[in-house]
Write an enzyme that holds these catalytic residues in place. Structure first.
Site, PDB file in Angstrom:
ATOM      1  N   LYS A 197      10.398  -0.217  -6.240  1.00 14.28           N
ATOM      2  CA  LYS A 197      10.067   1.214  -6.343  1.00 14.28           C
ATOM      3  C   LYS A 197       9.399   1.706  -5.055  1.00 14.28           C
ATOM      4  O   LYS A 197       8.275   1.333  -4.763  1.00 14.28           O
ATOM      5  CB  LYS A 197       9.133   1.506  -7.510  1.00 14.28           C
ATOM      6  CG  LYS A 197       9.037   3.027  -7.697  1.00 14.28           C
ATOM      7  CD  LYS A 197       7.814   3.510  -8.424  1.00 14.28           C
ATOM      8  CE  LYS A 197       6.691   3.950  -7.535  1.00 14.28           C
ATOM      9  NZ  LYS A 197       6.907   5.171  -6.755  1.00 14.28           N
ATOM     10  N   CYS A 305      -2.561   0.244   7.168  1.00 16.15           N
ATOM     11  CA  CYS A 305      -3.594  -0.452   6.399  1.00 16.15           C
ATOM     12  C   CYS A 305      -4.527  -1.240   7.317  1.00 16.15           C
ATOM     13  O   CYS A 305      -5.699  -1.385   7.031  1.00 16.15           O
ATOM     14  CB  CYS A 305      -2.939  -1.390   5.402  1.00 16.15           C
ATOM     15  SG  CYS A 305      -1.691  -2.441   6.164  1.00 16.15           S
ATOM     16  N   GLU A 402     -11.868   3.831   3.477  1.00 16.23           N
ATOM     17  CA  GLU A 402     -10.597   3.956   4.173  1.00 16.23           C
ATOM     18  C   GLU A 402     -10.176   5.422   4.210  1.00 16.23           C
ATOM     19  O   GLU A 402     -10.011   6.052   3.169  1.00 16.23           O
ATOM     20  CB  GLU A 402      -9.527   3.125   3.442  1.00 16.23           C
ATOM     21  CG  GLU A 402      -8.217   3.084   4.185  1.00 16.23           C
ATOM     22  CD  GLU A 402      -7.146   2.305   3.435  1.00 16.23           C
ATOM     23  OE1 GLU A 402      -6.989   2.520   2.226  1.00 16.23           O
ATOM     24  OE2 GLU A 402      -6.455   1.491   4.077  1.00 16.23           O
TER      25      GLU A 402
END
Ligand code: NAP
Ligand code: MG
Length: 491
Positions: A197, A305, A402
């Site tokens: 997905k 990331c 983050e």
């Protein structure tokens, strides 16, 4: 000697002039108006009949409509993957599996230009990155794991490697096709079948990959690609027919997935968020380091990331580094992702831009000083200026959380021990960078920093042979290299 040159104003790099546009052509790109789900080797309509738009974040225009898979579609896809696993994929010789994966790799190379343009249109990343970084790495991943398919017993001596079965794979929007490659290539090489997905904002290159897979003649149902929202991902995670979940995305969703699979036999790997420290010591080659810092945080709009979002500079070179960073930011070109000169493209979605802007305000409210380049931003689309925060406290939220945007916090340090402590002081532990002329410092830091990857005198370098993954809230399990095979095998 004439004194007249005193009156000549010193021009900054691109002050008063700019590059002529150099747009990459999109005329060769073949896109349909509407995409269905790729299940059992065919494109099939979603059970609900529902579709959603995927837009170009650089101009907010609709590119295509994409099917929304509900739990009935997830069930169909998992069953197709199970049938393919039982009837064909686990029975064919490993050498033949390898040939299919090689074929997919070569087809990706043949269509690299089209894939790069679609990646930039759907996700907003500069064409020079999708063209020179993402798509070549995608092909390399398939080539690398194709080579392992018939050599698994050499990868794991004295063990009998067996596939897990059906893998459910869920990926984010920051490296759409590359994350699909990281997931699909090792799974197939190890003899598993998959249901993947993609993220809702960047489904198109995964659907182009579905076309490539269909053309490659890979047996039906070995790879199934279903589009949708978070609920689609959740239905996949919770489906009882799944043997393994491989997830890359936020730590929040990673925690939900971990709870959902607790008490089941499903194996899990989680690749989650990060808040990497990039550390400059006084002996470092400063110009190269500055270039590495810029690449580490503004590359791909900071949607990485392992972005080097926290910079630590040794006190004695702080002023020099700060000035050079500011000068370099002034030269960055922010704008149209399809322009070959663009350094910083579009933020992936309005929601992500809102999140970044919230942190820009928060940083100022917390008392940090904000610097942004003087460049203008396009009138339409989602854009953010490359940003620096100085005067940042260790406890500031902008230094702890983050942001996932082009925002760098800068702090100083005096000693190795101090910077190691500061660098490790976050809930994350995905990656870090060290810039120094001393090998001893590199060894000292790499052994004491709790990060899955530590780059020395470089940053954001990827290779299919190198394992990648995190400590602490950055997840567990490794992707890439031999470790990436182990995640898809019973040994
Ligand atoms: P996200 O919101 O966690 O979404 C990731 C994927 O999970 C998307 O496909 C998303 O679908 C789906 N999803 C959402 N809710 C779900 C649920 N309850 N159950 C199952 N699946 C669900 O993350 P993101 O915002 O797309 O990506 C950014 C994050 O990814 C950052 O934190 C970044 O650090 C991390 N990341 C980590 C790595 C690594 O290797 N460690 C690499 C790249 C990115 P929708 O798109 O429809 O929401
Ligand atoms: Mg899009």
């Amino acid at each position: 000697m004439s004194k007249s040159n005193k009156t000549v104003p010193k021009l900054k790099f691109n002050e008063g002039w700019s590059y002529a546009p150099a747009p990459e052509s999109a005329s060769h790109v073949k896109l349909q108006d509407r995409y269905d789900l790729f299940i059992g080797g065919k494109f099939v309509k979603p059970t609900s009949g529902k579709y959603f738009d995927t837009i170009n974040p650089a101009n907010e225009e609709k590119i295509a409509q994409v099917a929304e898979a509900n739990s009935a579609d997830v069930d169909k896809a998992v069953k197709a993957a199970r049938t393919a696993y039982d009837k064909t994929w686990k029975k064919i010789p490993a050498k033949e599996r390898g040939k299919y994966i090689y074929r997919i790799a070569r087809m990706i190379q043949e269509r690299a230009r089209e894939l790069a343009v679609i990646e930039s249109m759907d996700g907003g990343k500069p064409i020079k990155e999708s063209r020179d970084v993402d798509i070549p790495l995608v092909a390399n991943h398939f080539f690398y794991y194709a080579g392992w398919a018939d050599k698994l017993q050499y990868a794991f001596p004295n063990k009998i490697p067996r596939p897990l079965g059906v893998a459910g794979q869920i990926i984010p929007w920051n490296f759409p096709l590359l994350m699909a490659a990281w997931k699909i290539a090792p799974a197939l090489a190890c003899g598993n079948t998959v249901v993947l997905k993609p993220a809702e904002t960047t489904p198109l290159t995964a659907l182009k990959l579905a076309e490539i897979i269909q053309e490659s003649g890979l047996p039906d149902g070995v790879v199934n690609i279903i589009t949708g929202f978070g609920e689609t991902g959740a239905a996949l995670v919770n489906h009882p027919g799944i043997d393994k979940i491989a997830f890359t995305g936020s730590t929040d969703v990673g925690k939900i997935i971990q709870k959902a699979v607790a008490g089941t036999n499903k194996k899990v790997t989680l690749e989650l968020g990060g808040k990497a420290a990039n550390i400059i010591f006084d002996g470092a080659p400063i110009d190269q380091a500055v270039e590495g810092i810029i690449n580490g945080i503004y590359f791909n709009q900071g949607h990485v990331c392992c972005a080097g979002s926290r910079l630590f500079v040794q006190e004695s070179v702080y002023e020099e580094v700060l000035q050079k960073l500011k000068d370099r930011i002034e030269t960055l070109i922010v704008g149209d992702p399809l322009d070959k000169n663009t350094d910083v493209g579009a933020i992936n979605s309005r929601a992500q831009l809102d999140t970044i802007n919230k942190y820009l305000q928060l940083g100022q409210d917390e008392g940090s000083e904000m610097f942004q380049g003087s460049c203008g931003l396009p009138g339409k689309g989602f854009f953010c200026k490359p940003t620096i925060f100085t005067n940042v406290a260790q406890s500031s939220r902008i230094a702890q959380e983050e942001i996932f945007g082009p925002v760098l916090t800068i702090q100083t340090f005096r000693t190795d021990d101090e910077v190691i402590e500061k660098a490790n002081n976050t809930p994350y532990g995905l990656s870090a960078g060290v810039w120094t002329d001393k090998g001893s410092k590199i060894f000292n830091l790499t052994t004491k920093m709790r990060a899955g990857v530590v780059w020395a005198n470089t940053y954001n370098k990827f290779d299919p042979t190198a394992p990648f993954g995190g400590y602490k809230e950055s997840g567990y399990g490794r992707e890439g290299g031999l470790h990436g095979l182990g995640a898809y095998l019973k040994l």
